[in-house]
Design an enzyme around this catalytic site. Structure first.
Site, PDB file in Angstrom:
ATOM      1  N   GLY A  69       0.814  -1.201   0.000  1.00 55.98           N
ATOM      2  CA  GLY A  69       0.000   0.000   0.000  1.00 55.98           C
ATOM      3  C   GLY A  69       0.852   1.256   0.000  1.00 55.98           C
ATOM      4  CD  GLN A 177      -6.879   1.483   8.811  1.00 53.41           C
ATOM      5  OE1 GLN A 177      -7.719   0.742   9.286  1.00 53.41           O
ATOM      6  NE2 GLN A 177      -5.586   1.226   8.904  1.00 53.41           N
ATOM      7  CB  SER A 194      -2.432  -1.785   2.159  1.00 52.36           C
ATOM      8  OG  SER A 194      -1.385  -2.674   2.433  1.00 52.36           O
ATOM      9  CB  ALA A 195      -3.919  -7.086   0.284  1.00 56.43           C
ATOM     10  CG  HIS A 196      -1.186  -5.413   5.526  1.00 51.64           C
ATOM     11  ND1 HIS A 196      -1.052  -4.973   6.821  1.00 51.64           N
ATOM     12  CD2 HIS A 196      -0.729  -4.416   4.735  1.00 51.64           C
ATOM     13  CE1 HIS A 196      -0.531  -3.757   6.822  1.00 51.64           C
ATOM     14  NE2 HIS A 196      -0.328  -3.393   5.570  1.00 51.64           N
ATOM     15  CB  CYS A 320       5.736   7.231  26.586  1.00 49.48           C
ATOM     16  SG  CYS A 320       4.000   7.474  26.862  1.00 49.48           S
TER      17      CYS A 320
END
Length: 459
Positions: A69, A177, A194-196, A320
């Site tokens: 992506g 997303q 993006s495929a993942h 942090c």
């Protein structure tokens, strides 16, 4: 162990696993060759492209597969800017874009181009009229995500796309997303994903360039994927990506309703059971599976470790938890609390019982960490001088805010507390503390070391 970080990477969908295994046996040959193995590979590649194009809502010949992506974003931005170089070198992005878009914008700026970042409101949403005002003569490209990856807020893509079309500027939409939940509305010009993110394998991205959009691929010429994505196609990965996208789309409507109910439960219960917490992002116009909240007086990294020990995988935008010790650019742009930040993003099939157990574990975990950090249960009201100075130099989040809270009751109404801090997160978290407490944030000024943040007690 419940995995609640699908916004980073979703678990491999069963359909993707089956398709991947089958394509490893059938799709290993070069799809550009004319012998039977090559023709078989070409058939698989073409079928995957058609399935992905149907899910996106574009023509198959407008869509190419990329190695990721991020590569899709970088290629899309660079190619669109190069294709419209005669129009100008101005790029417009929102302040909360994924880092891949912002990195592409930085590269463009380093090459002599100009970039305008459109601000967002406290929910993380751009105002369409503000975005439209950023477009000008010489604007070559505009970028806007369909939904935010950290807080889930959906962007007004259709309205912005309309403004871009009226101005004659192509709009690139990062749909990483949201694509699992449905096609992107509006007359956008380019799209990446993006495929993942939807349960496909890592290493497969999508780049869509609508017909008529000026586009000049950058880098050495390559005959693969219409010249827009160099290298041998990862056919097994591509087949699995397209198959899983079709599968999740078939489940999306029902699963969106179920996960939205679970997220609403998290939003309500966290706000009610954990003191001093801010649930961030748009409460209505948001992704169905994602919720983000920030807890005062808590170190984000410590909170993630404790939740991991309790069996929950979540992520954070707190400074942090970052090697840069700066808060997430998304939280910073929104102006919300960053310390103790937790992002919960539920994958397809999340069990209600796992969410319920998370809600039972969280309050005690936060309370234990606050006690460990010495956070005040309530600010004392002992009275004292008109102004106090707190030296928190050299101390990281959440200590500067904890020290502020400890002494705040020692000044009378109208008095001030000045916090000296060299932690970048204080620039975000001290104003956020004032917002949550109903106190006045006066502002900041340079100090001998670090920055002086001034807070006035109003009640």
């Amino acid at each position: 162990m419940p995995y609640f970080d699908s916004a980073s990477s979703a678990p491999l969908h069963p359909v993707a696993r089956q398709a991947l295994q089958a394509a490893l046996d059938e799709g290993w040959a070069d799809p550009a060759r004319l012998y039977r193995e090559g023709r078989r590979a070409r058939l698989l590649l073409d079928a995957a492209r058609e399935a992905a194009a149907e899910a996106v809502g574009c023509r198959p010949d407008e869509l190419v597969f990329t190695p990721s992506g991020t590569r899709a974003v970088h290629s899309g931005v660079a190619g669109a800017l190069a294709g419209r170089r005669r129009a100008g070198r101005h790029l417009v992005v929102s302040a909360v874009e994924h880092s891949s878009v912002l990195h592409a914008a930085a590269a463009h700026e380093a090459d002599g181009g100009t970039v305008t970042e459109v601000p967002v409101d406290r929910t993380g949403r751009v105002a369409p009229e503000t975005y439209a005002a950023a477009l000008r003569d010489g604007t070559a490209l505009a970028c806007l995500q369909s939904a935010n990856h950290e807080v889930g807020t959906e962007q007004p893509v259709a309205e912005v796309a309309g403004a871009c079309r009226e101005a004659g500027v192509p709009l690139l939409v990062d749909a990483a997303q949201s694509l699992a939940w449905g096609p992107v509305a509006g007359e956008w010009s380019l799209l990446t994903a993006s495929a993942h993110k939807w349960g496909g394998p890592a290493g497969v991205g999508l780049l869509v360039v609508r017909k008529g959009v000026r586009f000049a691929p950058q880098g050495p010429a390559d005959e693969r994927e219409s010249g827009r994505a160099a290298g041998f196609e990862n056919i097994p990965g591509i087949v699995a990506a397209a198959a899983s996208l079709r599968a999740v789309r078939a489940e999306a409507a029902e699963e969106a309703g179920r996960l939205r109910e679970l997220v609403e439960r998290v939003r309500a219960r966290v706000a009610g059971s954990v003191p001093d917490v801010e649930v961030v992002g748009d409460p209505v116009r948001r992704l169905p599976h994602l919720v983000t909240f920030s807890c005062l007086y808590v170190d984000g990294e410590a909170l993630l470790h404790e939740l991991d020990r309790a069996g929950f995988s979540v992520s954070s935008g707190s400074s942090c938890t970052s090697s840069t010790l700066t808060p997430s650019h998304v939280l910073r742009a929104m102006g919300v609390l960053s310390e103790g930040n937790v992002r919960v993003s539920l994958p397809f099939g999340t069990a209600e019982a796992d969410v319920e157990r998370f809600l039972q574990v969280l309050p005690g975990t936060v309370a234990q960490l606050r006690e460990r950090f010495g956070a005040p249960a309530a600010a004392p009201a002992t009275g004292g001088g008109e102004s106090l100075v707190v030296d928190a130099l050299g101390r990281r989040c959440p200590i500067p805010v904890i020290e502020l809270a400890k002494v705040f009751g020692d000044v009378p109404v109208g008095g001030t507390v000045t916090v000296l801090s060299d932690d970048e997160a204080a620039r975000l978290d001290i104003p956020a503390w004032c917002e949550m407490r109903g106190q006045e944030y006066v502002g900041e000024r340079p100090a001998d070391h670090g920055t002086a943040y001034v807070v006035r007690r109003t009640s």
